[in-house]
Design an enzyme around this catalytic site. Structure first.
Site, mmCIF file in Angstrom:
data_model
loop_
_atom_site.group_PDB
_atom_site.id
_atom_site.type_symbol
_atom_site.label_atom_id
_atom_site.label_comp_id
_atom_site.label_asym_id
_atom_site.label_seq_id
_atom_site.Cartn_x
_atom_site.Cartn_y
_atom_site.Cartn_z
ATOM 1 N N TYR A 86 -15.094 4.861 8.269
ATOM 2 C CA TYR A 86 -13.642 4.863 8.466
ATOM 3 C C TYR A 86 -13.298 5.441 9.844
ATOM 4 O O TYR A 86 -12.486 4.881 10.588
ATOM 5 C CB TYR A 86 -13.022 5.717 7.356
ATOM 6 C CG TYR A 86 -11.520 5.828 7.357
ATOM 7 C CD1 TYR A 86 -10.712 4.738 7.038
ATOM 8 C CD2 TYR A 86 -10.892 7.050 7.620
ATOM 9 C CE1 TYR A 86 -9.338 4.855 6.998
ATOM 10 C CE2 TYR A 86 -9.516 7.169 7.582
ATOM 11 C CZ TYR A 86 -8.740 6.074 7.272
ATOM 12 O OH TYR A 86 -7.383 6.198 7.227
ATOM 13 N N ILE A 145 -2.193 -8.795 0.350
ATOM 14 C CA ILE A 145 -3.205 -9.697 -0.210
ATOM 15 C C ILE A 145 -2.899 -10.053 -1.671
ATOM 16 O O ILE A 145 -3.409 -11.010 -2.207
ATOM 17 C CB ILE A 145 -4.619 -9.068 -0.078
ATOM 18 C CG1 ILE A 145 -5.700 -10.116 -0.271
ATOM 19 C CG2 ILE A 145 -4.787 -7.873 -1.013
ATOM 20 C CD1 ILE A 145 -7.071 -9.692 0.209
ATOM 21 N N ARG A 146 -2.034 -9.257 -2.276
ATOM 22 C CA ARG A 146 -1.678 -9.497 -3.684
ATOM 23 C C ARG A 146 -0.168 -9.451 -3.830
ATOM 24 O O ARG A 146 0.536 -8.945 -2.963
ATOM 25 C CB ARG A 146 -2.308 -8.424 -4.576
ATOM 26 C CG ARG A 146 -1.722 -7.063 -4.289
ATOM 27 C CD ARG A 146 -2.565 -5.934 -4.838
ATOM 28 N NE ARG A 146 -2.163 -4.681 -4.200
ATOM 29 C CZ ARG A 146 -1.291 -3.819 -4.714
ATOM 30 N NH1 ARG A 146 -0.732 -4.038 -5.885
ATOM 31 N NH2 ARG A 146 -0.961 -2.714 -4.064
ATOM 32 N N LYS A 202 -11.521 3.786 13.041
ATOM 33 C CA LYS A 202 -10.272 4.318 13.606
ATOM 34 C C LYS A 202 -10.395 4.582 15.108
ATOM 35 O O LYS A 202 -9.483 4.277 15.862
ATOM 36 C CB LYS A 202 -9.841 5.594 12.859
ATOM 37 C CG LYS A 202 -9.312 5.334 11.449
ATOM 38 C CD LYS A 202 -8.109 4.407 11.461
ATOM 39 C CE LYS A 202 -7.520 4.150 10.099
ATOM 40 N NZ LYS A 202 -6.482 3.103 10.103
ATOM 41 N N GLY A 218 0.823 -1.212 0.000
ATOM 42 C CA GLY A 218 0.000 0.000 0.000
ATOM 43 C C GLY A 218 0.852 1.255 0.000
ATOM 44 O O GLY A 218 2.084 1.200 -0.124
ATOM 45 N N GLN A 219 0.174 2.388 0.162
ATOM 46 C CA GLN A 219 0.879 3.675 0.050
ATOM 47 C C GLN A 219 1.973 3.806 1.116
ATOM 48 O O GLN A 219 3.096 4.213 0.803
ATOM 49 C CB GLN A 219 -0.123 4.828 0.191
ATOM 50 C CG GLN A 219 0.479 6.171 -0.211
ATOM 51 C CD GLN A 219 -0.249 7.365 0.377
ATOM 52 O OE1 GLN A 219 -1.118 7.229 1.241
ATOM 53 N NE2 GLN A 219 0.090 8.546 -0.098
HETATM 54 N N1 SER Z 1 -5.702 9.814 3.881
HETATM 55 C C1 SER Z 1 -6.764 9.156 4.578
HETATM 56 C C2 SER Z 1 -8.025 9.246 3.835
HETATM 57 O O1 SER Z 1 -8.218 10.234 3.161
HETATM 58 C C3 SER Z 1 -6.934 9.761 5.933
HETATM 59 O O2 SER Z 1 -6.548 8.891 6.879
HETATM 60 O O3 SER Z 1 -8.836 8.375 3.932
#
Ligand code: SER
Length: 317
Positions: free
Chosen positions: A141, A35-36, A145, A11-12
């Site tokens: 999200y 996962i990939r 969190k 990921g990033q």
């Molecule tokens: N960069 C993330 C998002 O935009 C923030 O945690 O979902």
């Protein structure tokens, strides 16, 4: 921290974190999982295993087999993707975290997972948002969190797991794209500035959010994890940020390098609503005091570096 298992390694954040950890701790001491599989240096420069974070037994097996002492759990869905599919986000974000915490508990591992500015909501003070404040997020999200921060605190208090975390702002990088986040515009704007000298922002003018350049984010993770536990009053999770900015600030910074660059707006209601529910700027005093958090890049310095590195990357591709 001697041998580290990383989830979501492609990921990033993972793409850069894994390489930096391998540089510091040795290539064989960083076990990357995702996962990939992908054709890139995270996969080829050290141990790599396919792992779906919902497979608890496989995660435990990898941790045991490689005898890791630390787990950095990065696999998660970002805010806009989570909002489009909240049930899936709950399963992956909470299920994955719970599995990773259980591995940490059973194997006595040090633990890191990122929280986010998304853990705040509309009732949180918007400016200079304190470390300890109201957290009533209105996105899936954000719910994930906040629950994640609490769960990590719980694993520390109840089981003594050395859990640590930061609330990351929007992270800007040229290596791997973020994908599915509300702050992604701040990455796309650089790609489009170089490709087409123009960009249409899905976040409206005047919408402030915190941001940070990836090298500072990676340094923050490592510094926090290496801090003597006795210094930490907070654990999950520390406010960190390098700048509080709106789209027009990126426009002005980019124009210093590409004078023809133009910025237009076509606001995406879903992501704009998410952005407006988050703080304008967060207070990072606790991170500075408890583990010496610092940043090297402000908007100007980051823009110069992004444009330079990205133009090399785009010419190669
Ligand atoms: N960069 C993330 C998002 O935009 C923030 O945690 O979902």
């Amino acid at each position: 921290m001697k041998k580290i298992l990383v989830t979501g390694a492609l990921g990033q954040i993972g793409s850069e974190l894994v390489m930096k950890l391998r540089e510091i701790y040795g290539a064989n001491n960083v076990v990357a999982t995702d996962i990939r599989e992908a054709d890139n240096e995270v996969v080829t420069s050290g141990p790599f295993e396919i792992l779906n974070v919902l497979e608890a037994n496989k995660m435990a097996d990898i941790a045991k087999r490689h005898q890791v002492d630390t787990i950095m759990h990065l696999a998660a869905l970002l805010s806009a993707t989570a909002e489009a599919n909240p049930q899936l986000a709950w399963n992956i974000n909470m299920g994955g975290l719970m599995n990773a915490l259980e591995v940490a508990r059973e194997e006595h591992l040090q633990f890191f997972t990122p929280s986010s500015i998304g853990a705040f909501g509309p009732s949180t003070p918007k400016d200079n948002t304190p470390q300890d404040t109201l957290q009533r997020p209105t996105t899936m999200y954000g719910v994930n969190k906040v629950a994640g921060e609490l769960l990590c605190d719980y694993y520390f208090a109840k089981f003594g797991v050395d859990t640590r975390g930061v609330r990351f702002p929007g992270l800007i990088s040229y290596v791997a794209p973020p994908g599915g986040g509300t702050t992604d515009y701040a990455v796309e704007i650089y790609y489009e500035a170089l490709r087409n000298k123009k960009y249409t922002s899905f976040i409206g003018k005047g919408t402030y959010m915190d941001m940070m350049y990836m090298p500072d984010a990676i340094d923050a993770i490592i510094r926090l994890m290496e801090t003597d536990a006795g210094r930490l009053i907070h654990r999950n999770a520390f406010n960190v940020s390098a700048m509080s900015v709106a789209p027009e600030h990126f426009e002005a910074a980019i124009k210093k390098h590409i004078p023809e660059f133009t910025l237009q707006y076509k606001v995406d209601p879903l992501r704009q609503k998410i952005a407006e529910s988050w703080p304008n700027s967060i207070d990072t005093t606790a991170a500075k005091q408890e583990w010496g958090f610092t940043t090297r890049y402000d908007l100007e310095k980051m823009t110069a570096d992004m444009l330079e590195k990205l133009s090399v990357k785009l010419t190669k591709n």
